[in-house]
Motif scaffolding. Structure first.
Motif, mmCIF file in Angstrom:
data_model
loop_
_atom_site.group_PDB
_atom_site.id
_atom_site.type_symbol
_atom_site.label_atom_id
_atom_site.label_comp_id
_atom_site.label_asym_id
_atom_site.label_seq_id
_atom_site.Cartn_x
_atom_site.Cartn_y
_atom_site.Cartn_z
ATOM 1 N N THR A 63 0.837 -1.186 0.000
ATOM 2 C CA THR A 63 0.000 0.000 0.000
ATOM 3 C C THR A 63 0.878 1.244 0.000
ATOM 4 O OG1 THR A 63 -1.869 1.087 1.112
ATOM 5 C CG2 THR A 63 -0.158 0.139 2.522
ATOM 6 N N ASP A 64 0.304 2.368 -0.396
ATOM 7 C CA ASP A 64 1.073 3.615 -0.424
ATOM 8 C C ASP A 64 1.112 4.240 0.964
ATOM 9 O OD1 ASP A 64 -1.587 4.421 -0.283
ATOM 10 O OD2 ASP A 64 -1.228 6.224 -1.456
ATOM 11 N N ILE A 65 1.793 5.373 1.096
ATOM 12 C CA ILE A 65 1.978 5.988 2.423
ATOM 13 C C ILE A 65 0.665 6.473 3.016
ATOM 14 C CG2 ILE A 65 4.376 6.627 1.990
ATOM 15 C CD1 ILE A 65 3.415 9.458 1.382
ATOM 16 N N THR A 66 -0.346 6.691 2.187
ATOM 17 C CA THR A 66 -1.643 7.124 2.705
ATOM 18 C C THR A 66 -2.512 5.945 3.130
ATOM 19 O OG1 THR A 66 -2.818 7.075 0.582
ATOM 20 C CG2 THR A 66 -1.547 9.063 1.094
ATOM 21 N N GLY A 67 -2.131 4.743 2.721
ATOM 22 C CA GLY A 67 -2.921 3.568 3.045
ATOM 23 C C GLY A 67 -4.208 3.458 2.259
ATOM 24 N N SER A 68 -4.300 4.177 1.147
ATOM 25 C CA SER A 68 -5.544 4.182 0.377
ATOM 26 C C SER A 68 -5.438 3.489 -0.977
ATOM 27 C CB SER A 68 -6.021 5.621 0.157
ATOM 28 O OG SER A 68 -5.050 6.365 -0.558
ATOM 29 N N LEU A 69 -4.207 3.198 -1.418
ATOM 30 C CA LEU A 69 -3.994 2.543 -2.699
ATOM 31 C C LEU A 69 -3.314 1.194 -2.475
ATOM 32 C CD1 LEU A 69 -2.709 5.536 -4.861
ATOM 33 C CD2 LEU A 69 -4.991 4.514 -4.890
#
Length: 261
Positions: A63-69
């Protein structure tokens, strides 16, 4: 609940995990959002989130640093590499791919039929034509390339889907009748020809490896149209036929190494 080929009831949670990984792998460099994945697989958002977090913790999803992707994780690569390293036929074929590459100076592939697609298991790139992305581990619809058509020709036309088929270039066979006619020519000729059907500007020659029936693996030689003279084509066919015979004579049979299905 559906059943496996062996008549055992399918484990729903395991099936959902595999479906998720296959979906993420198919998206390539297009990461997905939680709701997209939940909608695509038809599962509750909360259940999808829990599954994703479990797989992230084990390295199968990232996942990306935002946890959304979300995208496929590095453990998918490690497992795929293990598959290639442990397959006895891939090990046997690799040196012959080198031999064909040295003799012809062109790109040589090994592929395996996987449903309606061909998965690339090994490639030796031409020094004259370098791809920016390796094909190993990638898939191509069987009806568009030399590898796939060589393998489809080993089967009856009744196994062909009705179509229409996906077009990769303006030369792709998109109708069942046209593909069946091409396969009949392949059977008579003994090898397939992909005339810019999968990639514009590239012609491929495919040879099924008949160490099992029907053949599951094939090798091919790809060459840019600009370099394909009649003399070069004749040499490609002669070399690849010889390589096929060498591979088939050395491939493991039903005895000895494990015979996977």
């Amino acid at each position: 609940m559906s059943e496996t080929d062996g008549g055992v009831r399918e484990v729903k949670s395991a099936a959902r995990t595999v479906e998720l990984l296959e979906l993420l792998a198919a998206r390539g460099d297009r990461p997905a959002r939680l709701q997209e994945l939940a909608d695509e697989l038809g599962v509750p958002r909360s259940s999808m989130y829990a599954l994703l977090q479990t797989l992230i913790g084990r390295g199968w999803v990232r996942t990306d640093i935002t946890g959304s992707l979300y995208g496929i994780g590095i453990h998918a690569l490690l497992t795929g590499t293990s598959y290639l390293d442990s397959d006895p036929r891939v090990r046997i074929v690799r040196p012959y791919l080198d031999e064909a590459s040295d003799a012809l100076g062109e790109t040589i592939h090994l592929g395996r039929l996987d449903g309606r697609d061909v998965a690339y298991l090994a490639t030796r790139e031409s020094h004259e034509y370098l791809r920016t992305i390796s094909r190993v581990g990638r898939r191509l619809p069987a009806h568009v390339g030399a590898l796939g058509k060589a393998l489809l020709a080993e089967r009856g036309d009744e196994e062909l889907p009705e179509g229409p088929y996906e077009a990769m270039t303006s030369n792709t066979h998109t109708g069942r009748e046209a593909l069946a006619a091409d396969l009949a020519e392949i059977r008579a000729r003994g090898y397939s020809i992909d005339r810019e059907e999968g990639v514009a500007g590239i012609v491929g020659f495919g040879f099924a490896l008949r160490y099992e029936t029907p053949a599951q693996d094939a090798i091919s030689c790809s060459v840019p149209v600009a370099r394909l003279t009649p003399e070069h084509q004749e040499r490609i066919v002669a070399v690849m036929r010889e390589i096929r015979l060498k591979i088939e004579s050395g491939a493991p049979g039903a005895g000895g190494s494990a015979h996977w299905r």
